[in-house]
Design an enzyme around this catalytic site. Structure first.
Site, PDB file in Angstrom:
ATOM      1  N   HIS A 249       0.867  -1.181   0.000  1.00  0.00           N
ATOM      2  CA  HIS A 249       0.000   0.000   0.000  1.00  0.00           C
ATOM      3  C   HIS A 249       0.900   1.227   0.000  1.00  0.00           C
ATOM      4  O   HIS A 249       1.891   1.271   0.727  1.00  0.00           O
ATOM      5  CB  HIS A 249      -0.875  -0.022   1.262  1.00  0.00           C
ATOM      6  CG  HIS A 249      -2.009   0.946   1.224  1.00  0.00           C
ATOM      7  ND1 HIS A 249      -1.828   2.300   1.298  1.00  0.00           N
ATOM      8  CD2 HIS A 249      -3.355   0.764   1.118  1.00  0.00           C
ATOM      9  CE1 HIS A 249      -3.000   2.908   1.241  1.00  0.00           C
ATOM     10  NE2 HIS A 249      -3.949   1.985   1.133  1.00  0.00           N
ATOM     11  N   ARG A 269      -6.801  10.231   0.194  1.00  0.00           N
ATOM     12  CA  ARG A 269      -6.649  10.733  -1.182  1.00  0.00           C
ATOM     13  C   ARG A 269      -8.003  10.786  -1.877  1.00  0.00           C
ATOM     14  O   ARG A 269      -8.283  11.705  -2.648  1.00  0.00           O
ATOM     15  CB  ARG A 269      -5.671   9.840  -1.956  1.00  0.00           C
ATOM     16  CG  ARG A 269      -4.223  10.138  -1.594  1.00  0.00           C
ATOM     17  CD  ARG A 269      -3.269   9.115  -2.184  1.00  0.00           C
ATOM     18  NE  ARG A 269      -3.370   7.838  -1.491  1.00  0.00           N
ATOM     19  CZ  ARG A 269      -3.428   6.644  -2.077  1.00  0.00           C
ATOM     20  NH1 ARG A 269      -3.394   6.557  -3.389  1.00  0.00           N
ATOM     21  NH2 ARG A 269      -3.515   5.543  -1.367  1.00  0.00           N
TER      22      ARG A 269
END
Ligand code: FAD
Length: 646
Positions: A249, A269
Site C-alpha cells: 500500500h 486521497r
C-alpha cells in the site's frame, strides 16, 4: 496418545473475519451444523481494521455506475490477470451483499437524499465505496456478529441450546486440516490459553484466515497474518495461485519507528488529499503509465475540478491503482526527494476545513495525533509503502469457492487467490469477502449434505502426528544435545530475520540475484526453525505459538520468492527491476505452488531442500461478452497476440 476431544460438525469455518462470518451465516442458513474457529477473540479479526469502505456499484452517488464498469475497473487494476469469472460474480453481487448488511442492521453514512453514501477510491471510475466514516470494517464485523447471535437465538428457541447449530471457538489455532484419504475430514487445533488439543471433525472446511503480511518487516497487517490458511491448504494438498503478487500500500506511517507500516487509508486521497515531495511538487503527474494516460488528469487544475465535476474532468493521478502510487513514492524517495523520515508528504490540511477532516477521517485524525503527535488538520502526514495485502492465495473454483484438488476444502476472503489478479483495488476486499464468503458457506454446506452417510473419518495416526508436530518446540533443547544438530533457536530471532529478508530481498522492487539470496536465507531459516525451542508449558505461551506459526510463514515466503523469481515481467504487485515492463505473453500464465514433499520424508533427511514445486498453467480465455466491455485499443495493451487474434 490420541485422547483428544473430538466433536462432529457439518462445516468448520477457520477464521472469524468478514469472510469467515459470512460463510458461517450462509452455511447455517443452508441447514449445516457449523463451527467457527478463530485464533483471535471473536470480533477482533483483521477485518475490523478496514477503514475506507466496501466497493459495490450501487450508483447512489453517480448514476452511471453499474456492474460492468466495476468489472472493467477490477480487471484494469489487476492488469487482466484476474480470474475473470470471479471478477464478474463479484461486480454483479456486491450491491446485494451491501443491501443485505443494511437489512441486518449496518448503519452506513448517507447521501443528502438518504441513500447509502459512496466515496471515491483509487482505480474506481465512480464513487463506489459504501462506508461508515473510516471505520467500515468495524461496522461490518459488528453487523455479522449480530446476525450470528440472532441465528443462535433462533436455534435456542427451537432446540434449547444456543450453540446447537452455530458455535464459535475463539482464541483457538488450527494447525492442520485432517483428511480421510483424499477428502477433508476436519481440523486439528489447540486452545491458546490452555494449550489443550482438540479435533473438529467435518466433511467441509472453509479456510478464511486472511493474509501473510507478518512475513514482512514493514506491514499494515495485524499479528494474525502469518499465512496459516495458505500453509494449511498447501499441507492438505491444495495448490496456491500467483503468490508473487503482494500489494504494498502506498501510504503507511513512516514515523515514529514503533508505528512504521500502520495504514493511512486511501480515503485520505479519495477525499482530496494530495501527495507532495520535499520540493512541494505534486509528483504523481510524472508517473501516469501509458495504459492509464487517457483516464487521468494532466494538470493539477483538472484533477482538482474532478472532485466537483467528475463527468467533465479526469481524476487526479493520486488515485491511480495502488501499485502505481507505491512505485512512484519509492522512486521519489530513492531520487532524494523524500520527507525527513524516508517517505513523502500526504496533505489534507490545505485541502479541506479542519472540521471536515475530523468528521470524514476521524480515525486518521486520532491515529496521527496519538501515535505521531501530528495534527493532520494543520500539517502534512509523512507516508511510505507498507506490505498490505496478498493477491495470491488458495486456487479456487470461481462459482463454488472450492479449493482445487482437495474435496471438501473451500476458501474465501484474502486467503483465496484469483479474484484480484496482480493487484487489488481498494474496497474490493470487503466486497470480495462478502460475495465469496457467502458462496463458500453455501457450497460447503451443500457438499456436506450431499455426502449423506458417507462422511469422512479421521484416523488416530493423523492426530498423533499433528500433536507431535505441535509439541516439537518443547523438545528442541533435547534435540540440540545431538552433536550434529546446532544450538536451539529463539523463534523471535528467526521471525525477525525472516521479516528482514522478505522486506529487503522480495519487497516492493525485486531483482533476480536478491530473490536467489532470499531462497538461500529461507533454506537456512528452515533448518534452524526445526530447532526453534521454547521453555515453560503449554498454558498461554506466545513463544510456542510463534514457533508454530513459523512453519506457515516459511512455507508461504518460499512460495512468494519462488514465484517472484519465475515471473520475468513487472505486473501489478510484482515489480522486477531487471524486467521492468509488463509482458503480454505472461498474461496467459498463472503460477501454481504445490508442496514438494507431502509426507515430510524428504524434509526429515534434507531440510535445506526447497519445499515448493512451481508449475505454469495457462489461464482461461476471457469470455467474449466481457471482453466487449473494453475498447479494442485498450485490449491491445494487455492481451497476448494470439488472444487478440482469437
Ligand atoms: P480476517 O478478517 O483477517 O480474518 C482472519 C481470521 O482468521 C481471524 O479471525 C483470525 O483469527 C483467523 N485465523 C488466522 N489463522 C488462523 C488459524 N491458524 N486458526 C484459527 N483461526 C485463524 N479492504 C477493503 O476492501 N476496504 C478497506 O477499506 C480496507 N481497509 C483496510 C485497512 C487496513 C488497516 C488493513 C490492514 C486492511 C484493509 N483492507 C481493506 C483489507 C481487508 O481488511 C482485508 O483484506 C480483509 O478484512 C480480510 O478479511 P478476511 O475475512 O479474509 O480475514
Amino acid at each position: 496418545m490420541s485422547v483428544v476431544d473430538r466433536q462432529e460438525w457439518d462445516v468448520v469455518v477457520v477464521g472469524a473475519g468478514g469472510a469467515g462470518l459470512r460463510a458461517a451465516i450462509a452455511a447455517r442458513e443452508r441447514g449445516a451444523r457449523t463451527a467457527v474457529i478463530c485464533k483471535s477473540l471473536f470480533g477482533k479479526a483483521h477485518t475490523v481494521m478496514a477503514e475506507g469502505g466496501i466497493a459495490a456499484a450501487m450508483a447512489n452517488v453517480n448514476e452511471h455506475d453499474n456492474w460492468q464498469v466495476h468489472f472493467r475497473d477490477t480487471l484494469r487494476g489487476g492488469k487482466f490477470l484476474n480470474q475473470w469469472r470471479m471478477a464478474e460474480l463479484h461486480a454483479r453481487e456486491a450491491p446485494d451483499r451491501v443491501w443485505e448488511l443494511e437489512t441486518w442492521g449496518a448503519l452506513f453514512d448517507r447521501t443528502k437524499d438518504g441513500r447509502i453514501s459512496q466515496r471515491n477510491f483509487g482505480g474506481h471510475e465512480y464513487p463506489r465505496l459504501a462506508h461508515v466514516g473510516d471505520r467500515t470494517g468495524l461496522e461490518l464485523i459488528r453487523t455479522l456478529q449480530q446476525k450470528i447471535v440472532a441465528l443462535q437465538q433462533e436455534d435456542h428457541r427451537e432446540t434449547g441450546d444456543y450453540e446447537s447449530r452455530l458455535k464459535v471457538f475463539q482464541e483457538c489455532t488450527v494447525t492442520r486440516v485432517l483428511k480421510d484419504a483424499s477428502k477433508v475430514g476436519g481440523v486439528f487445533a489447540y486452545e491458546r490459553e490452555t494449550g489443550r488439543f482438540f479435533v473438529l471433525q467435518a466433511p467441509s472446511v472453509v479456510i478464511a484466515t486472511g493474509g501473510i503480511g507478518k512475513s514482512f518487516k514493514v506491514t499494515s497487517n495485524s499479528w494474525e497474518y502469518t499465512g496459516d490458511g495458505h500453509a494449511l491448504a498447501l499441507l492438505a494438498g491444495a495448490p496456491l495461485l500467483n503468490m508473487e503478487f503482494v500489494q504494498f500500500h502506498p501510504t503507511g506511517m513512516v514515523w515514529p519507528p514503533s508505528v512504521k507500516g500502520i495504514l493511512v487509508t486511501e480515503s485520505v486521497r479519495g477525499d482530496g488529499g494530495v501527495l507532495r515531495n520535499s520540493e512541494g511538487k505534486r509528483f504523481m503527474f510524472d508517473y501516469v503509465p501509458d495504459v492509464f494516460k487517457e483516464k487521468y488528469a494532466e494538470s493539477e487544475e483538472e484533477g482538482d475540478r474532478w472532485y466537483e465535476d467528475p463527468d467533465h474532468n479526469r481524476r487526479p493521478p493520486e488515485l491511480l491503482p495502488r501499485d502505481e502510487v507505491a512505485r512512484a513514492i519509492n522512486a521519489e524517495v530513492k531520487a532524494g526527494r523524500g520527507s525527513p523520515h524516508g517517505g513523502v508528504f500526504l496533505d489534507v490540511s490545505t485541502r479541506m476545513p479542519a472540521e471536515v477532516i475530523r468528521r470524514r477521517l476521524p480515525s486518521m485524525y486520532h491515529q496521527f495525533k496519538e501515535l505521531a503527535d501530528v495534527d493532520i488538520t494543520a500539517e502534512a502526514m509523512e507516508v511510505g509503502p507498507t506490505c498490505h495485502y496478498v493477491m495470491g492465495g488458495i486456487a479456487v473454483d470461481s462459482e463454488t469457492a472450492a479449493a482445487r484438488e482437495v474435496p471438501g476444502l473451500f476458501a474465501a476472503g484474502e486467503v483465496a487467490g484469483g479474484m484480484h489478479g496482480s493487484n487489488r483495488l481498494g474496497g474490493n476486499s470487503l466486497s470480495d469477502l462478502l460475495v465469496f464468503g457467502r458462496r463458500a458457506g453455501l457450497h460447503a454446506a451443500e457438499y456436506a449434505a450431499g455426502l449423506g452417510d458417507g462422511r469422512p473419518v479421521v484416523d488416530d495416526v493423523q492426530l498423533d502426528t499433528a500433536a507431535a508436530e505441535a509439541l516439537r518446540p518443547f523438545s528442541a533443547e533435547a534435540e540440540a544435545q545431538n552433536p550434529s544438530a546446532g544450538p536451539p533457536e529463539n523463534p523471535y530471532t528467526l521471525h525477525q530475520e525472516l521479516q528482514q529478508a522478505m522486506n529487503d530481498l522480495v519487497g516492493i522492487i525485486r531483482r533476480e540475484g536478491e530473490m536467489e539470496q532470499a531462497l538461500e536465507k529461507l533454506a537456512d531459516l528452515r533448518v534452524r526453525a526445526r530447532r526453534a525451542g521454547v521453555e515453560g508449558h503449554r498454558q498461554f505461551n506466545p513463544g510456542w505459538h510463534l514457533a508454530l506459526d513459523l512453519r506457515n510463514m516459511l512455507l508461504v515466503s518460499e512460495c512468494v520468492a519462488r514465484a517472484a523469481l519465475e515471473r520475468t515481467e513487472s505486473r501489478g504487485g510484482h515489480t522486477r527491476e531487471d524486467h521492468p515492463t509488463m509482458d503480454r505473453g505472461w498474461r496467459r500464465i498463472n503460477l501454481l505452488c504445490r508442496l514438494t514433499d507431502p509426507t515430510g520424508a524428504l524434509a526429515a533427511t534434507d531440510p535445506v531442500h526447497g519445499q515448493i514445486d512451481l508449475v505454469r498453467e495457462t489461464t482461461d480465455p476471457i469470455r467474449p461478452d466481457l471482453l466487449s466491455l473494453f475498447e479494442k485499443e485498450e485490449l491491445v495493451k494487455y492481451l497476448a497476440e494470439e488472444e487478440l487474434y482469437e
